[in-house]
Enzyme design. Structure first.
Site, PDB file in Angstrom:
ATOM      1  N   ALA A   1       0.684  -1.314   0.099  1.00 16.46           N
ATOM      2  CA  ALA A   1      -0.102   0.102   0.028  1.00 16.46           C
ATOM      3  C   ALA A   1       0.800   1.157  -0.124  1.00 16.46           C
ATOM      4  O   ALA A   1       0.706   2.116  -0.852  1.00 16.46           O
ATOM      5  CB  ALA A   1      -1.113   0.056   1.159  1.00 16.46           C
ATOM      6  N   ALA A   2       1.643   1.402   0.964  1.00 12.52           N
ATOM      7  CA  ALA A   2       2.246   2.780   1.208  1.00 12.52           C
ATOM      8  C   ALA A   2       3.059   2.880  -0.081  1.00 12.52           C
ATOM      9  O   ALA A   2       3.392   3.925  -0.639  1.00 12.52           O
ATOM     10  CB  ALA A   2       3.241   2.952   2.516  1.00 12.52           C
TER      11      ALA A   2
ATOM     12  N   GLU B   1       9.856  -5.483  -4.444  1.00 11.96           N
ATOM     13  CA  GLU B   1       8.942  -6.270  -3.420  1.00 11.96           C
ATOM     14  C   GLU B   1       9.419  -7.855  -3.259  1.00 11.96           C
ATOM     15  O   GLU B   1       9.752  -8.386  -4.271  1.00 11.96           O
ATOM     16  CB  GLU B   1       7.616  -6.171  -3.961  1.00 11.96           C
TER      17      GLU B   1
ATOM     18  N   SER C   1       0.655  -4.401  -4.009  1.00 15.50           N
ATOM     19  CA  SER C   1      -0.592  -3.389  -4.007  1.00 15.50           C
ATOM     20  C   SER C   1      -1.762  -4.337  -3.903  1.00 15.50           C
ATOM     21  O   SER C   1      -2.959  -4.297  -4.630  1.00 15.50           O
ATOM     22  CB  SER C   1      -0.980  -2.567  -5.813  1.00 15.50           C
TER      23      SER C   1
ATOM     24  N   CYS D   1      -6.092  -6.329   4.580  1.00 17.39           N
ATOM     25  CA  CYS D   1      -7.178  -6.218   5.384  1.00 17.39           C
ATOM     26  C   CYS D   1      -8.192  -7.554   4.815  1.00 17.39           C
ATOM     27  O   CYS D   1      -8.986  -7.665   5.424  1.00 17.39           O
ATOM     28  CB  CYS D   1      -7.672  -4.911   5.390  1.00 17.39           C
TER      29      CYS D   1
ATOM     30  N   VAL E   1      15.542  -6.261  -0.496  1.00 17.45           N
ATOM     31  CA  VAL E   1      16.574  -5.543  -0.286  1.00 17.45           C
ATOM     32  C   VAL E   1      17.105  -6.041   0.991  1.00 17.45           C
ATOM     33  O   VAL E   1      16.508  -6.292   1.915  1.00 17.45           O
ATOM     34  CB  VAL E   1      15.876  -4.209  -0.139  1.00 17.45           C
TER      35      VAL E   1
ATOM     36  N   TYR F   1     -30.579  12.988  10.074  1.00 19.44           N
ATOM     37  CA  TYR F   1     -31.724  12.200  10.546  1.00 19.44           C
ATOM     38  C   TYR F   1     -32.772  12.300   9.556  1.00 19.44           C
ATOM     39  O   TYR F   1     -33.336  12.896   8.904  1.00 19.44           O
ATOM     40  CB  TYR F   1     -32.339  13.392  11.797  1.00 19.44           C
TER      41      TYR F   1
ATOM     42  N   ARG G   1     -24.497  14.283  25.090  1.00 16.02           N
ATOM     43  CA  ARG G   1     -25.401  14.750  26.008  1.00 16.02           C
ATOM     44  C   ARG G   1     -25.046  14.387  27.291  1.00 16.02           C
ATOM     45  O   ARG G   1     -24.768  15.110  28.331  1.00 16.02           O
ATOM     46  CB  ARG G   1     -26.864  14.685  25.822  1.00 16.02           C
TER      47      ARG G   1
END
Lengths: 454, 454
Positions: free
Chosen positions: B7-8, B31, B37, B41, B78, B426, B442
């Site tokens: 991802a990053a 990689e 990519s 998840c 690497v 709402y 509240r």
């Protein structure tokens, strides 16, 4: 003393009672209808048969209010407010008896009334508004008594669209007459077009740019057709969903200050301007639109409840304010969810904003996840500053409430670029890795930059 | 040059490519796995059979990256970063060939590795992490080859719970071993208790306060049981969901700065601190927790994508920052939605906050509306100031993404009293007239006031 026994009035009464005992504060409330403390927003679902009514829609019965030492007088209409004398005149509807009652503190919560344009036949039997539970009951009675299956709904705002769906569920053939070029003028026309498709897809005959000129009646005086400048639509029942106006005749007669829409003008604490002992809340007041920087009439049950709470706190000796609204609304047609917050293009232009707009397509869940449904998000951002001005969302399950993120961002005055960094919940069943609102914010950020560079 | 093709790393590469042509910027990415990519998840849903894999989980294939002039070298690890020399050494895994390659700008996106406590048998065949697509494939291969139907999942965080459900869907008898008193230590224990009920209700054998001491193997060396200090749980397959640690061995060897969790430390622009030509993002970095005011390791795909975007923008000559996180997470067990944002009680205490907590029960829709489901909202607010510190939600459909409202409010530094005035969407199918988050706000407001008065 409270005039009006629905959301704002009875929230105020209940909150004041919570803070002050009957020894310290006597509370009298007048309601002209048969019901108090109910959800008017639930009426379309009652008519459609999703919800039993009317009791299900009542949050608290008159008896429950009375058990809490609130003297709620049903079927009693206030006919005059004597501001100088600190008293109101009321009439018991069943027997017509009138009395004057004094007050130290007055809460006006008279609500709104459906717009009824002065057309021939508009008051005929078979023509129904859907503002109160009594209206809902009257409509259901008509449906029960009517042999035919043809319904015409006038007005394609959210109430009109919800009523069209409700009547469809009752097996009516439904015609929806819309004055504007697209339904849902609470959306920009390009987003309303998505609603158009969904509504016609349901089987509703949607007629855009329809100007109603008359309700045609039969020899008994009953509504039988709705006539427009172009055509005539036979109807066994006619429902008006044209919108509402603040019910402020009493307040106006008493010389209280009204805004352009006819709604009462209040301060931060919901006191009527210039009157330290009169409060007002709910559908009869104007509220500050925090994005437009203007007063507007925004009749919604959620505001009425909040305002009632604020009034009750202040009347009860506490301190609370209602700062205003950002214009959030959600609704649903079948499985289509429709949401907006902030300003539409036309509204933003009217108050002098210059802005960029973007529109993106995304999905409610990760694209690969079962049930991922498409969603369109439109975003308006101010030129130069990049401040968020408005967001509209149309999509399936999971689309509508996403507008809340934009509502909070508007309240906080965020820019669309700040929004791109928002830490929103992500997991495949809930969202793509970039939430659709963030995808729109990213595109809006690029548009603001490109505009500044160009 | 990019180290790590998920991802990053690939978000950074793609964004940099969007801003700079191949003539102006050459991009090489390494990689070590078979996939780039992808959505890690999504692995539990692939294992559970909801999603086909692994291709479905791949957002962009290596070929697609190469077509956009990104030189993505798969199965290439690497092995050393030479910061002074501005070069990295890589090894092609299939043939072991090593080369040094120079860089002007380096992006480290080496991700995380699952925690493997140094227990006997932890590396035995049949014990699986679920961090990469390769891990997911290996687990599925084991499931296919294994005769038995007994699975033990170690760790009851969100990955452990998702994997327990996935294995249940594959008709395994699942035991979930949890070190803590309640599952989901991303929640306070009183909220975790709600998850406990749901997980056991599914048919999972959930063992709390279980300390794993050994993975017992058979004569072939395969995992056959998980041993705790109290008992032994037979297992045909063992899944580790204990959590992950930043994969920063390379960075550490290169002398780059690491935080307490072992993650790389970066600045606002995601540059590694003290290094103007090295960026880092994704699961290998620490991020600023904006509420706690501290660096933390928060390995989530959504952060990795955002950070990659920021890095790519900066590497490509633009300007962007990643200000930090507020700790939002959502997950799902069957139809139970679990969400949190901000600080838990223990976290708030640890960083020196004093606070009040409230917990409310509400519903996802108007109470009378079909499908209205109950929801529990817990809220933490700072003493005196009333600033929101955290929100946790456990409930059914419509519960999880409500946490986003609290996430935006946290980002904006709102107080719970300010939140009570939020203009949230709402309508009866979407919310009670007071949204559950507002009900909690509240109650929290009252608690803050009572605390100040007391």
């Amino acid at each position: 003393m409270v005039i009006g026994g629905d959301a704002a009035g009875m929230s105020a009464a209940s909150q004041a009672r919570r803070l002050k005992d009957p020894d310290a504060l006597e509370i009298v409330a007048f309601e002209r209808g048969h019901h108090a403390s109910y959800s008017a927003c639930g009426i379309p679902y009652w008519v459609g048969g999703d919800v039993d009514g009317p009791d299900q829609l009542v949050a608290r019965t008159p008896e429950e209010h009375r058990a809490r030492q609130i003297d709620l007088r049903m079927r009693t209409e206030v006919t005059e407010i004597d501001v100088a004398g600190g008293r109101v005149r009321s009439r018991r509807l069943p027997d017509g008896q009138e009395v004057w009652t004094g007050y130290d503190k007055l809460v006006i919560a008279t609500g709104a009334r459906p717009v009824r344009p002065p057309l021939p036949g508009i008051d005929a039997p078979g023509v129904h508004g859907v503002q109160t539970l009594d209206d809902g009951q009257a409509l259901l009675d008509t449906l029960r008594q009517t042999g035919g299956r043809r319904a015409v709904v006038v007005g394609a705002g959210y109430i009109g669209v919800e009523m069209a769906e409700a009547l469809l569920r009752r097996d009516y053939q439904v015609t929806l007459l819309n004055r504007a070029p697209e339904p849902m003028t609470t959306l920009d026309p390009d987003m309303g077009e998505l609603v158009h498709e969904a509504v016609t897809g349901l089987g509703v005959q949607l007629v855009d740019e329809a100007e109603v000129t008359e309700i045609r009646t039969d020899e008994q005086g009953r509504a039988r057709a709705v006539v427009t400048s172009d055509a005539e639509y036979p109807a066994d029942v006619v429902v008006l969903g044209i919108g509402v106006r603040p019910e402020t005749a009493l307040a106006e007669a008493a010389g209280l200050p009204l805004g352009d829409s006819g709604g009462l003008l209040t301060d931060q604490a919901m006191r009527v301007r210039g009157h330290s002992d009169i409060w007002a809340g709910g559908d009869c007041v104007e509220v500050l639109d925090l994005v437009a920087g203007r007063q507007r009439h925004v009749p919604l049950g959620t505001h009425a409840n909040k305002q009632g709470q604020v009034i009750g706190t202040n009347v009860g000796g506490g301190y609370a304010t209602f700062p205003g609204v950002v214009g959030t609304a959600v609704s649903k047609v079948c499985d289509l969810e429709i949401a907006r917050t902030g300003l539409l293009e036309a509204q933003a232009r009217e108050v002098g904003f210059q802005f960029v707009t973007v529109r993106v397509e995304s999905t409610s869940r990760a694209g690969y996840f079962p049930g991922a449904a498409s969603m369109t998000v439109k975003m308006l951002a101010e030129r130069r500053t990049g401040r968020l001005l408005g967001t509209q969302i149309v999509g399936r399950e999971g689309a509508g409430k996403r507008v809340d993120v934009a509502a909070v961002a508007l309240t906080a005055g965020m820019t669309v670029e700040q929004m791109t960094a928002l830490d929103l919940g992500y997991a495949p069943p809930f969202s793509p890795v970039w939430d659709p609102v963030l995808v729109a914010a990213r595109k809006a950020t690029r548009a603001v930059r490109a505009d500044a560079a160009g």
